[in-house]
Design an enzyme around this catalytic site. Structure first.
Site, PDB file in Angstrom:
ATOM      1  N   LYS B  76      -1.587   9.436  -6.283  1.00 14.86           N
ATOM      2  CA  LYS B  76      -0.927   9.774  -5.022  1.00 14.86           C
ATOM      3  C   LYS B  76       0.454  10.324  -5.360  1.00 14.86           C
ATOM      4  CE  LYS B  76       0.366   7.673  -0.563  1.00 14.86           C
ATOM      5  NZ  LYS B  76       0.378   6.418   0.233  1.00 14.86           N
ATOM      6  N   SER B 151      -1.598   6.754   4.799  1.00 21.30           N
ATOM      7  CA  SER B 151      -0.967   7.912   4.199  1.00 21.30           C
ATOM      8  C   SER B 151      -1.661   8.395   2.924  1.00 21.30           C
ATOM      9  CB  SER B 151       0.495   7.596   3.886  1.00 21.30           C
ATOM     10  OG  SER B 151       0.585   6.571   2.919  1.00 21.30           O
ATOM     11  N   SER B 175      -2.132   2.053   4.432  1.00 18.01           N
ATOM     12  CA  SER B 175      -2.257   3.402   3.874  1.00 18.01           C
ATOM     13  C   SER B 175      -3.298   3.561   2.771  1.00 18.01           C
ATOM     14  CB  SER B 175      -0.900   3.876   3.348  1.00 18.01           C
ATOM     15  OG  SER B 175      -0.073   4.252   4.415  1.00 18.01           O
TER      16      SER B 175
END
Lengths: 478, 483, 95
Positions: B76, B151, B175
């Site tokens: 990420k 996210s 997330s």
């Protein structure tokens, strides 16, 4: 009209004596090229986190114990939020509600004797970087080397009643942190910086509005700034005005305070517990360990100097006011120097020489052992006091040499031998019949003339006590 | 190109020398390239990855397989990676190149994993749809008209589309778990402190937790093993030792918190109820429990997270790195314009909300009250774990919504309310697993298992057992099959 | 709940943000809704409840005082928008 009283409280930022920063493993060396002591944590790069330096906690605890404050079992770090280019994270990690030390006190010397000044608290925080205002094409340069340097902020109660007392308190604190070894005390490098809060009032009246003078980094400037500021406040009030609460800077060149411009940091710091740090626990073990390592402090030393070394209060107080001076004194005594004589040397020739060179007591070039020997040779009458002074000058200027070697090499040994001195005295009396007659006729002060002549003839090496004795013998009664 | 296997399969194939790392990584690159329309990646590092893969092949040939040697992984874009830009999907950090690796990245690198790229996300991890990214939204591989969740939406989409066998994610209020549910993959939010936060760009420090994302619970276990562990550079890192792997899990008491099921739509409730049946069939007992403060979790979360975020993001000032406004008139102008140009609207909302809740006069009513209610929420869980071993809940109230459905309206709180099932465990710092449990109108539905502190082993074992019984996690979107 | 308009001005100043006029009214509306959402927790009786700052009841670990970070200034300043002679440059600051 009644006089005015001034009410002063100080916040002193003490830069702690550590190898690395409070929350990062970057070095704390002073005077390095800009931004070479600021690691990714100090620069607040994305993703970095703080980890607390154990030594910082130890030094704060040591301070707390020394001032007999209360050490918090648990304390906490908070974020103080404001934007400024020398503050990389946009917040300063400090302690708001739960400081590591509460209370305690510091004793100061005033004209009316010792006075106790209470402390509100002492808390840990990180220092900011520096803005360099030299012109970089119309811009300000930011050096973050100092960012993250550990500070202990010591806050006094508003108990100081004059600029002189404020300076005495700053001095006492300065001596204390150096006795503790938690700060190098170098004011020229900003190792201790002081903010002063001052207000004035009529005796018995409630506290007046106060102003804060920022960043005072010498005893003298602190005192001068406060003298100016208090006079200014009195002038304002006496001309019917009101004192505004404001933050001031002291301009040493003009000797005046003026409002700070620009750096109105914030009217709302939005303090809250720093979620990157957990509560700090001071364990009983740490407390015991630090307590065991507590050094002898000024008051205990002063008492010991009086009790076991036979010094009077004045001398003892003067010696302990500076840790380096006290350390030198103790080293000289440990090397066999007679305490009272050692104290006199320090107060006299040593202080004068330091003053002349503009050096602090940490820079006495004469080894304490040599001073001890010099004292010994004076007391055993190997050399006269006068010769001792010139020996001291030799040692001071060369920074090396041995007292006995110097005495031998320069033939400075005092002449105490009766036969040799008797001959000189006889010759001198014989050579000055007129003065001898006047002396015998009642002009006793002419003895000094004869002593001087004998000393001159012996290049100052004659034992003055013997010379006096023999002259009286040869001249008869005045 | 063959179908990309799971992380465990890939690792085993490399160990058996059935395939080389260069081949596996090369395959990933082709898939990533073919799936560019998903917008799952912010940065792809093909050359570095192929060079690492070649080195890994050499090491495997020389010394045999170890750890995750040669296995492709996507990070990420919130994890700092030495030499490869770390943007946090923000204009603010568009050109930021970290001079250091996050601890998680360093550990996976040390285990031999090969980073193929950095995945897209909501800007600074603030969002539940991946639409707040400066680099544009990510599409859900199951239906490109839908969001992948956020996210960690890029990581979830990349896994669902079979672009990589493993990815890292971070979870502040859901997330990892919510995009895992929307994309039909598996994700674990470990206990707060299990995985180091050092080098993970901070959103909300007391909530942020990195974790593994993969196709199966077994893969999560393998990945977690190379991410977790005490880190002296993170003061909040826990010293809990490695997650154990008990050979056999006993029959468990599974709690069904009624507050999580009350408002659930039929499309999600159906698969969840089937999951309860599956767990019973596996020998576990399911009971109703109550977590009475659940309704307050979203408000508390938005206070705590926004407050922490508002000050965590103060460092982005255009001075030492990051976006700087052109020709600032003065210092204030430099700050205000750099930050206003560098941050997107959702980030600004959170900063302003957080600034409000921390400001003088409001602190106690908001931040103070939130931290007190937070304790009550945690106490609910502690009480529940006095009766049951794990909690079973839905991961999300609905399947993946259409692009724009949550963010296009005039009310930002519509999106915030989507986090209702995931934020309570975040506030309490508990480990929680999200795994697929069925479909609603062709879209994946996820279940969430919440465990006591450091009970990751129990959650993963239950997930593994469930995935032996079911095949939801093996389903792939038709789009992925076409790649 | 609607926030007073000047509160938004203050929040923008404290957080060093500026907005275009149209963004401002938009964000003002958003904040009103967000405050409405978070106000739901005001009804919880938290009398006597201690704030929970961290999920785990840990205490702060302490680091040995040693220099462990090396500083490669040039590398660190590669990310700097404006630096010269090792200094980060900002518009003139007056004290």
């Amino acid at each position: 009209m009644a006089r005015w009283e001034s009410v002063i409280g100080l916040e002193v930022h003490v830069q702690l004596n550590t190898a690395s920063k409070i929350f990062s493993g970057a070095g704390t060396a002073f005077g390095e090229p800009p931004n070479t002591q600021a690691c990714s944590i100090d620069l607040a790069l994305p993703g970095v986190l703080p980890v607390l330096n154990a030594e910082v906690v130890r030094q704060a605890v040591l301070f707390g114990l020394a001032v007999q404050g209360k050490i918090a079992e648990r304390c906490r770090f908070d974020r103080k939020n404001y934007f400024y280019p020398d503050l990389p994270k946009g917040y300063q990690i400090s302690q708001l509600d739960e400081p590591i030390v509460r209370g305690g006190h510091v004793m100061i010397d005033t004209d009316d004797g010792a006075r106790r000044i209470d402390l509100t608290r002492a808390h840990l925080e990180e220092d900011a970087g520096k803005s360099l205002h030299e012109d970089y094409a119309g811009l300000t340069g930011i050096d973050l080397n100092r960012a993250g340097t550990p500070l202990l902020e010591v806050v006094s109660e508003p108990q100081l009643t004059s600029p002189g007392e404020a300076a005495a308190y700053f001095r006492a604190l300065h001596a204390l942190v150096r006795y503790l070894g938690i700060c190098d005390g170098d004011l020229s490098q900003g190792s201790m910086r002081c903010d002063a809060n001052a207000s004035v009032r009529r005796p018995g009246a409630p506290l007046g509005e106060r102003t804060e003078i920022k960043n005072l980094n010498s005893f003298r400037f602190l005192e001068k700034a406060l003298v100016f500021e208090i006079d200014r406040q009195i002038d304002v009030l006496e001309s019917g005005g009101t004192v505004e609460r404001e933050t001031l800077l002291y301009d040493a060149e003009r000797d005046e305070t003026r409002p700070m411009r620009g750096k109105e940091l914030s009217d709302d710091y939005r303090y809250f517990p720093d979620p990157d740090l957990l509560p700090v626990v001071v364990t009983r073990e740490l407390l015991a360990e630090v307590r065991a390592g507590l050094p002898e402090l000024a008051d205990a030393k002063r008492e010991r100097y009086q009790r076991t070394l036979g010094l009077d209060d004045h001398d003892a107080r003067w010696l302990v006011a500076d840790p380096d001076r006290a350390a030198y004194f103790e080293a000289a005594v440990d090397a066999g120097g007679q305490p009272k004589a050692a104290a006199n040397w320090l107060m006299g020739d040593v202080a004068a020489a330091l003053n002349r060179d503009g050096h602090p007591p940490s820079m006495i070039p004469v080894p304490a052992g040599q001073l001890a020997k010099l004292i010994e040779r004076t007391l055993d009458e190997t050399v006269s006091g006068k010769i001792a002074k010139s020996l001291f000058e030799m040692l001071w200027s060369s920074g090396e040499g041995d007292v006995d070697d110097l005495i031998a090499a320069h033939g400075l040994k005092q002449v105490s031998d009766d036969d040799a001195l008797t001959k000189v005295v006889t010759d001198i009396v014989a050579a000055n019949p007129a003065q001898a007659a006047q002396y015998r006729g009642g002009q006793a002060k002419l003895l000094g003339f004869f002593v001087g002549q004998v000393m001159k003839a012996t290049s100052g090496k004659a034992n003055p006590r013997k010379v006096n004795e023999l002259l009286r013998e040869h001249l008869g009664s005045p | 190109m063959t179908t990309l296997g799971t992380l465990t399969e890939t690792r085993d194939a490399l160990a058996a020398k059935a395939v080389s790392s260069v081949e596996v990584v090369g395959d990933c690159m082709k898939r990533i390239d073919a799936a560019r329309h998903l917008n799952a990646f912010v940065t792809v590092c093909e050359q570095e990855a192929l060079a690492s893969a070649a080195r890994a092949d050499g090491a495997i040939a020389r010394d045999g397989m170890r750890g995750l040697l040669g296995v492709p992984i996507a990070h990420k874009d919130i994890f700092c990676t030495d030499g490869v830009r770390t943007t946090c999907a923000s204009r603010m950090l568009e050109n930021f190149v970290s001079p250091y690796d996050a601890t998680v990245v360093a550990r996976l690198r040390a285990a031999g994993a090969v980073m193929v790229g950095k995945t897209n996300m909501d800007e600074f991890a603030m969002g539940s749809t991946n639409e707040t990214s400066h680099f544009g939204p990510v599409a859900n591989p199951w239906d490109v008209g839908r969001v992948p969740g956020g996210s960690s939406g890029g990581s979830a989409a990349a896994l669902a589309a079979g672009l990589v066998p493993a990815a890292t994610g971070t979870d502040t209020g859901g997330s990892i778990r919510q995009p895992a549910a929307f994309c039909g993959i598996s994700g674990l939010k470990p206990t707060y402190g299990r995985v180091s936060r050092f080098g993970m760009v901070a959103f909300a420090s007391s909530l942020d937790q990195g974790g593994p994302m993969a196709r199966t619970a077994a893969d999560l276990r393998l990945l977690l093993q190379h991410m977790e562990g005490h880190d002296p550079r993170d003061s909040t890192s826990a010293d809990a030792g490695p997650t154990p792997h008990a050979p056999q899990q006993p029959a468990l008491n599974v709690g069904i918190p009624r507050e999580y099921w009350a408002d659930l739509g039929d499309d999600v409730a159906g698969p969840l109820e089937e999951a309860v049946v599956s767990l019973r069939r596996l020998g576990h007992r399911c009971h109703d429990v109550s977590l009475p403060h659940t309704a307050f979790a979203v408000p508390v979360y938005y206070v705590v997270a926004s407050a922490e975020a508002s000050t965590n993001l103060s460092r982005y000032d255009g001075v030492r790195y990051g976006h700087r406004a052109a020709e600032p008139a003065d210092l204030d102008d430099l700050y205000r314009r750099s930050r206003s140009e560098g941050f997107g609207v959702e980030v600004k909302r959170r900063i302003l909300t957080g600034t409000y809740t921390l400001s003088v006069g409001y602190y106690d009513a908001y931040y103070g009250q939130a931290q007190r209610v937070r304790r009550l929420i945690r106490q609910d869980f502690l009480d529940a774990f006095g009766q049951v071993d794990v909690l079973l809940t839905p991961a999300t109230p609905t399947p993946a919504p259409a692009l724009g459905a949550l963010t296009g309206g005039a009310d930002p709180t519509v999106m915030y309310k989507q986090d209702v099932y995931t934020v309570p465990a975040s506030l309490a710092g508990l480990p929680a697993l999200s795994i697929p449990c069925g479909f609603a109108d062709g879209l994946p539905v996820g279940l969430q298992l919440i465990g006591p502190y450091f009970a990751e082993d129990r959650l993963l074992a239950l997930g593994e057992a469930y995935q032996r019984e079911t095949d939801w996690h093996l389903r792939t979107p038709t789009a992925a099959e076409a790649l | 709940m609607a926030l007073p308009g000047n509160v938004v001005e203050k929040l923008l100043r404290l957080s060093a943000l500026s907005l275009e006029p149209h963004e401002r009214s938009l964000l003002k509306g958003d904040l009103d809704k967000i405050v409405g959402l978070i106000d739901a927790m005001q009804s919880v009786d938290t009398h006597g409840v201690l704030p929970l700052a961290h999920p785990l009841d840990g205490t702060q670990p302490l680091r040995t005082d040693a220099v462990t970070e090396s500083v490669d200034r040039d590398r660190l300043q590669r990310n700097a928008p404006l630096a010269r002679d090792g200094l980060y440059l900002v518009p003139r600051v007056v004290e």
